[in-house]
Design a protein around this motif. Structure first.
Motif, PDB file in Angstrom:
ATOM      1  N   LEU A  34       0.830  -1.208   0.000  1.00 47.56           N
ATOM      2  CA  LEU A  34       0.000   0.000   0.000  1.00 47.56           C
ATOM      3  C   LEU A  34       0.862   1.255   0.000  1.00 47.56           C
ATOM      4  O   LEU A  34       0.595   2.213  -0.725  1.00 47.56           O
ATOM      5  CB  LEU A  34      -0.912   0.006   1.237  1.00 47.56           C
ATOM      6  CG  LEU A  34      -2.102  -0.919   1.154  1.00 47.56           C
ATOM      7  CD1 LEU A  34      -2.705  -1.099   2.522  1.00 47.56           C
ATOM      8  CD2 LEU A  34      -3.121  -0.355   0.218  1.00 47.56           C
TER       9      LEU A  34
ATOM     10  N   PRO B  26       0.664   2.678   8.084  1.00 49.60           N
ATOM     11  CA  PRO B  26       0.129   3.038   6.764  1.00 49.60           C
ATOM     12  C   PRO B  26      -0.886   4.176   6.808  1.00 49.60           C
ATOM     13  O   PRO B  26      -0.962   4.970   5.861  1.00 49.60           O
ATOM     14  CB  PRO B  26      -0.533   1.745   6.288  1.00 49.60           C
ATOM     15  CG  PRO B  26      -0.007   0.674   7.110  1.00 49.60           C
ATOM     16  CD  PRO B  26       0.505   1.254   8.365  1.00 49.60           C
ATOM     17  N   ILE B  72      -6.968   0.034   3.900  1.00 51.04           N
ATOM     18  CA  ILE B  72      -6.190  -0.176   5.121  1.00 51.04           C
ATOM     19  C   ILE B  72      -7.100  -0.639   6.260  1.00 51.04           C
ATOM     20  O   ILE B  72      -6.820  -1.607   6.960  1.00 51.04           O
ATOM     21  CB  ILE B  72      -5.446   1.119   5.510  1.00 51.04           C
ATOM     22  CG1 ILE B  72      -4.373   1.441   4.480  1.00 51.04           C
ATOM     23  CG2 ILE B  72      -4.800   0.951   6.862  1.00 51.04           C
ATOM     24  CD1 ILE B  72      -3.796   2.816   4.666  1.00 51.04           C
ATOM     25  N   ASP B  78      -3.588  -2.655   9.378  1.00 46.36           N
ATOM     26  CA  ASP B  78      -3.142  -1.368   9.879  1.00 46.36           C
ATOM     27  C   ASP B  78      -2.131  -1.501  11.006  1.00 46.36           C
ATOM     28  O   ASP B  78      -1.888  -0.543  11.718  1.00 46.36           O
ATOM     29  CB  ASP B  78      -4.347  -0.543  10.350  1.00 46.36           C
ATOM     30  CG  ASP B  78      -5.154  -1.286  11.366  1.00 46.36           C
ATOM     31  OD1 ASP B  78      -5.007  -2.506  11.447  1.00 46.36           O
ATOM     32  OD2 ASP B  78      -5.948  -0.645  12.066  1.00 46.36           O
TER      33      ASP B  78
END
Lengths: 105, 185
Positions: A34, B26, B72, B78
C-alpha cells in the motif's frame, strides 16, 4: 513595495524533481504494497506539477489537458491496483512485497 | 506573494512526501499523502490551473486517499511495520544513493536547460483577472478537451469502465471454497 524574487518555472521543475526522487526512494525502500502505491502517486503528482508549470511557461493549455488525462488514468490505476492488493492480502494477511515473488498463488 | 505561497506549498509537499516514506503506520502515510496532495493543489492555483486544483482536491484527496484508507481499515492491515529492521542489508543505502543521484541529475538538467526553453510559444492561458470571466480556465480546458482531444476523452471513459468492471471481478469473493488459484480469479 519590496522587490522579492518571484519563483520561476525552473523552481517548480526542481521541486517536481525532488518530489519524484522522494517517491522513487519510497518505492525502493518500503515493503508494504500500500505504501509503495502511495509513493507511485507521489511520482505521478511530481510529473503533473511539472506539466502545469510548463503549461504556464509556454502559455499552452494542452499541458493542463494532459494533466487531466493523467489524473483519470491514475484513478483507474489505483482502483485496479488496490483490487489486486485486496485479493492478495485476503489470502495472506501481512504479505509484503517480498512475499509476492512468484506468480503461482 | 507568489514566493511566500511557493515556499509554504513546497514545505507542505516535501514534508508530506518524506512523511509518506518514513512513517511506520500506513494510515499516517496516507495522511501525509493528503498533505502533499493539498500542497500540489496550492501550486496548481498559483500556476493559474484553477480547474485542475479543484480536480486535484476532489479526485486525489477526496477519492483516492479515501480508497487507500478504506483498504487499510477493511483489510485490517493497519499494524505498523517496524522500519528499524532491514531485511536486505544494502538496500537502503543503495536506494538513497539512487534517489540522490536521480535528484542531482534532474536538477542539473533543469538548471542547464533553463535558458534554452522558449517561453510563450503557445496561444496563451486565459487568465480570469484579464478576461474578467471567472470560468475562463475551465472554458479553455473544455475547448481543448472536447475539440482536439475528444477521441482520447472517449477512450479514457472506456478505460474507467474497464477499471470498474475489473475491480469488481478482482475483489469478488469466490462462491466455492478456493483451492489454490481460485481467490485471485
Amino acid at each position: 513595495m519590496i522587490a522579492v524574487a518571484q519563483p520561476t518555472t525552473a523552481w517548480y521543475l526542481i521541486l517536481a524533481a525532488l518530489l519524484f526522487s522522494i517517491g522513487t526512494v519510497g518505492v525502493m525502500v518500503r515493503r508494504n504494497p500500500l505504501v509503495m502505491f502511495m509513493c507511485i502517486e507521489l511520482m505521478l503528482n511530481a510529473v503533473n506539477l511539472s506539466f502545469v508549470a510548463l503549461a504556464r511557461d509556454l502559455g499552452d493549455i494542452k499541458g493542463q489537458t494532459t494533466v487531466f488525462f493523467v489524473m483519470v488514468v491514475a484513478a483507474a490505476e489505483v482502483v485496479v491496483g488496490l483490487g489486486i492488493i485486496v485479493a492478495i492480502l485476503r489470502r495472506r494477511p501481512n504479505a509484503t512485497a517480498d512475499d509476492m515473488a512468484e506468480l503461482k498463488g | 506573494m507568489e514566493l511566500f505561497v511557493f515556499v509554504l506549498a513546497s514545505a507542505m509537499i516535501l514534508g508530506g512526501a518524506v512523511g509518506v516514506i518514513v512513517r511506520n503506520h500506513p494510515v499516517h502515510s496516507a495522511l501525509s499523502l493528503v498533505l502533499t496532495l493539498f500542497g500540489v493543489a496550492v501550486m496548481f492555483v498559483s500556476l493559474e490551473a484553477h480547474f485542475l486544483a479543484a480536480v486535484q482536491v476532489i479526485v486525489y484527496a477526496g477519492a483516492i486517499v479515501v480508497l487507500f484508507l478504506f483498504v487499510i481499515m477493511l483489510l485490517g492491515v493497519d499494524q505498523s511495520e517496524n522500519l528499524m529492521v532491514e531485511p536486505i542489508p544494502v538496500q537502503r543505502p543503495l536506494a538513497l544513493i539512487v534517489g540522490v543521484g536521480l535528484a542531482g541529475v534532474l536538477v542539473t538538467a533543469i538548471v542547464q536547460a533553463r535558458s534554452a526553453v522558449q517561453t510563450g510559444t503557445g496561444a496563451g492561458l486565459d487568465n480570469a483577472t484579464q478576461t474578467g470571466d471567472h470560468d475562463s480556465n475551465v472554458r479553455q480546458i473544455a475547448r481543448s478537451l472536447f475539440s482536439d482531444y475528444v477521441f482520447a476523452f472517449e477512450l479514457v471513459s472506456v478505460l474507467l469502465v474497464v477499471a470498474v468492471v475489473g475491480t469488481v471481478l478482482l475483489s469478488r469473493r469466490p462462491a466455492r471454497l478456493p483451492d489454490d488459484i481460485g481467490a485471485t480469479r
